[in-house]
Design a protein around this motif. Sequence first.
Motif, PDB file in Angstrom:
ATOM      1  N   GLN A 140       0.686  -1.275  -0.128  1.00 28.27           N
ATOM      2  CA  GLN A 140      -0.105  -0.140  -0.035  1.00 28.27           C
ATOM      3  C   GLN A 140       0.851   1.303  -0.042  1.00 28.27           C
ATOM      4  O   GLN A 140       0.854   2.129  -0.715  1.00 28.27           O
ATOM      5  CB  GLN A 140      -0.961  -0.102   1.095  1.00 28.27           C
ATOM      6  CG  GLN A 140      -1.772   1.233   1.379  1.00 28.27           C
ATOM      7  CD  GLN A 140      -2.683   1.011   2.483  1.00 28.27           C
ATOM      8  OE1 GLN A 140      -3.157  -0.053   3.148  1.00 28.27           O
ATOM      9  NE2 GLN A 140      -2.556   2.472   3.292  1.00 28.27           N
ATOM     10  N   THR A 141       1.834   1.165   0.880  1.00 27.23           N
ATOM     11  CA  THR A 141       2.782   2.521   0.803  1.00 27.23           C
ATOM     12  C   THR A 141       3.343   2.729  -0.412  1.00 27.23           C
ATOM     13  O   THR A 141       3.487   3.767  -0.828  1.00 27.23           O
ATOM     14  CB  THR A 141       3.864   2.308   1.915  1.00 27.23           C
ATOM     15  OG1 THR A 141       3.024   2.117   3.125  1.00 27.23           O
ATOM     16  CG2 THR A 141       4.860   3.223   1.952  1.00 27.23           C
ATOM     17  N   GLN A 179       1.220   4.068  -3.251  1.00 25.28           N
ATOM     18  CA  GLN A 179       0.712   5.530  -3.201  1.00 25.28           C
ATOM     19  C   GLN A 179       1.549   6.272  -3.338  1.00 25.28           C
ATOM     20  O   GLN A 179       1.341   7.490  -3.416  1.00 25.28           O
ATOM     21  CB  GLN A 179       0.107   5.526  -1.501  1.00 25.28           C
ATOM     22  CG  GLN A 179      -1.261   4.807  -1.095  1.00 25.28           C
ATOM     23  CD  GLN A 179      -1.774   4.879  -0.118  1.00 25.28           C
ATOM     24  OE1 GLN A 179      -0.980   5.011   1.138  1.00 25.28           O
ATOM     25  NE2 GLN A 179      -3.138   4.705   0.417  1.00 25.28           N
ATOM     26  N   VAL A 190      -1.630  -4.942  -7.655  1.00 20.89           N
ATOM     27  CA  VAL A 190      -1.039  -5.696  -6.294  1.00 20.89           C
ATOM     28  C   VAL A 190      -0.065  -6.975  -6.491  1.00 20.89           C
ATOM     29  O   VAL A 190       0.767  -6.997  -5.862  1.00 20.89           O
ATOM     30  CB  VAL A 190      -2.474  -6.259  -5.184  1.00 20.89           C
ATOM     31  CG1 VAL A 190      -1.673  -6.776  -4.138  1.00 20.89           C
ATOM     32  CG2 VAL A 190      -3.021  -4.787  -4.865  1.00 20.89           C
ATOM     33  N   THR A 244      -9.738   6.376   1.228  1.00 22.21           N
ATOM     34  CA  THR A 244      -8.428   5.958   0.601  1.00 22.21           C
ATOM     35  C   THR A 244      -8.009   7.553   0.396  1.00 22.21           C
ATOM     36  O   THR A 244      -6.572   7.686   0.476  1.00 22.21           O
ATOM     37  CB  THR A 244      -8.686   5.356  -0.618  1.00 22.21           C
ATOM     38  OG1 THR A 244      -9.030   3.901  -0.351  1.00 22.21           O
ATOM     39  CG2 THR A 244      -7.453   5.319  -1.441  1.00 22.21           C
ATOM     40  N   ASP A 284      -5.896   8.717   3.036  1.00 18.00           N
ATOM     41  CA  ASP A 284      -4.744   7.720   3.408  1.00 18.00           C
ATOM     42  C   ASP A 284      -3.624   8.272   2.726  1.00 18.00           C
ATOM     43  O   ASP A 284      -2.527   7.985   2.826  1.00 18.00           O
ATOM     44  CB  ASP A 284      -5.209   6.159   3.194  1.00 18.00           C
ATOM     45  CG  ASP A 284      -4.162   5.374   3.805  1.00 18.00           C
ATOM     46  OD1 ASP A 284      -3.664   5.712   5.096  1.00 18.00           O
ATOM     47  OD2 ASP A 284      -3.706   4.478   3.013  1.00 18.00           O
ATOM     48  N   THR A 320      -0.018   9.232   3.804  1.00 17.23           N
ATOM     49  CA  THR A 320       1.277   8.436   3.404  1.00 17.23           C
ATOM     50  C   THR A 320       2.264   9.506   3.007  1.00 17.23           C
ATOM     51  O   THR A 320       3.640   9.530   3.133  1.00 17.23           O
ATOM     52  CB  THR A 320       1.061   7.683   2.359  1.00 17.23           C
ATOM     53  OG1 THR A 320       0.237   6.507   2.698  1.00 17.23           O
ATOM     54  CG2 THR A 320       2.378   6.919   1.677  1.00 17.23           C
ATOM     55  N   GLY A 372      -3.464   3.069  -4.749  1.00 20.50           N
ATOM     56  CA  GLY A 372      -3.542   1.933  -3.725  1.00 20.50           C
ATOM     57  C   GLY A 372      -4.707   1.544  -3.116  1.00 20.50           C
ATOM     58  O   GLY A 372      -4.746   0.912  -2.120  1.00 20.50           O
ATOM     59  N   ALA A 381      -4.867  -2.207  -2.797  1.00 17.30           N
ATOM     60  CA  ALA A 381      -4.013  -2.815  -1.842  1.00 17.30           C
ATOM     61  C   ALA A 381      -4.570  -2.434  -0.357  1.00 17.30           C
ATOM     62  O   ALA A 381      -4.657  -3.347   0.601  1.00 17.30           O
ATOM     63  CB  ALA A 381      -2.616  -2.254  -1.931  1.00 17.30           C
ATOM     64  N   ARG A 382      -5.291  -1.188  -0.100  1.00 20.18           N
ATOM     65  CA  ARG A 382      -5.777  -0.743   1.123  1.00 20.18           C
ATOM     66  C   ARG A 382      -6.959  -1.815   1.532  1.00 20.18           C
ATOM     67  O   ARG A 382      -7.152  -2.063   2.441  1.00 20.18           O
ATOM     68  CB  ARG A 382      -6.221   0.518   1.011  1.00 20.18           C
ATOM     69  CG  ARG A 382      -6.771   1.194   2.194  1.00 20.18           C
ATOM     70  CD  ARG A 382      -6.957   2.752   2.120  1.00 20.18           C
ATOM     71  NE  ARG A 382      -7.792   3.308   3.349  1.00 20.18           N
ATOM     72  CZ  ARG A 382      -7.631   3.103   4.549  1.00 20.18           C
ATOM     73  NH1 ARG A 382      -6.521   2.815   4.997  1.00 20.18           N
ATOM     74  NH2 ARG A 382      -8.299   3.935   5.246  1.00 20.18           N
ATOM     75  N   TYR A 399      -5.831  -5.345   2.198  1.00 22.51           N
ATOM     76  CA  TYR A 399      -5.382  -5.274   3.444  1.00 22.51           C
ATOM     77  C   TYR A 399      -6.175  -5.092   4.638  1.00 22.51           C
ATOM     78  O   TYR A 399      -6.110  -5.733   5.714  1.00 22.51           O
ATOM     79  CB  TYR A 399      -4.321  -4.147   3.486  1.00 22.51           C
ATOM     80  CG  TYR A 399      -4.092  -3.448   4.876  1.00 22.51           C
ATOM     81  CD1 TYR A 399      -3.478  -4.262   5.883  1.00 22.51           C
ATOM     82  CD2 TYR A 399      -4.331  -2.346   5.385  1.00 22.51           C
ATOM     83  CE1 TYR A 399      -3.071  -3.803   7.277  1.00 22.51           C
ATOM     84  CE2 TYR A 399      -4.114  -1.658   6.557  1.00 22.51           C
ATOM     85  CZ  TYR A 399      -3.536  -2.375   7.480  1.00 22.51           C
ATOM     86  OH  TYR A 399      -3.238  -2.027   8.802  1.00 22.51           O
TER      87      TYR A 399
END
Length: 268
Positions: free
Chosen positions: A2-3, A6, A19, A185, A188, A192, A233, A236-237, A240
């Motif tokens: 995710q990191t 992003q 992903v 998101t 987020d 990040t 991302g 992925a978020r 997760y």
Amino acid sequence: LQTRMQSLQPDPRARYRSVYEALKKMVLTEGLWRPLRGINVTMLGAGPAHALYFACYEKMKKSLSDTFQPGRNSHLANGIAGSVATLLHDAVMNPAEVVKQRLQMFNSPYTSVLGCVRTVHRTEGFGAFYRSYTTQLTMNVPFQAIHFITYELLQEHLNPHRQYNPRSHIVAGAVAGAVAAAATTPLDVCKTLLNTQENTALSSLNIRGHLSGMANAFGTVYQLGGLPGFFKGVQARVIYQMPSTAISWSVYEFFKYFLTKRALERKP
């Protein structure tokens, strides 16, 4: 993942279309254990953070439900309790999140948790560990409000008698986490950026020093990625958060049931 996904202006070697591609590329080029980098600092902060989080949530949910709708479940009480619990949770987890995300960046200059903490403190000051706190709260307060309301709503339908039911806890937790993750998101992505202070992205806009504040983060993300940039991302978020919230709720509900049952058995 995710990191990395992003990142607003990623290194050419760290550009991922999905992903699966990101995971495969990371393992092949950086080693099998690279995707788990930062797990130690996350585990260190997660214990006390979640203890405060659930204790506050249960206490406030009961008190507010009795005030708003005596004898019944109040969705307003659930949302408020989840939001207030987030204040305590994020106060503990924000520094851990900063260190974790800096370790997870592509070509990260940090080799250890302690080394990262020392370097960030020396070069950017103590405030760097809370630079994204307001953004984190702005994201997590609606996230947890949506999360708890959705979870409790699903429990009303899947488990109306509120008995210990692992299947209902897992399903409700996963769906609640996915809905809340997708909705928050954009915030987020801004968090990040504030946590990592992505050098390439800031340099491309001639931003000197350190980026701070949610408004600045929003403006930077929009300048570099437009509206789609706020949803970098998201896949992925969601992937997760679904198992994360499902595991969290099922483990929490199990221990609540187990400890309550033991306490009742001990009563004369």
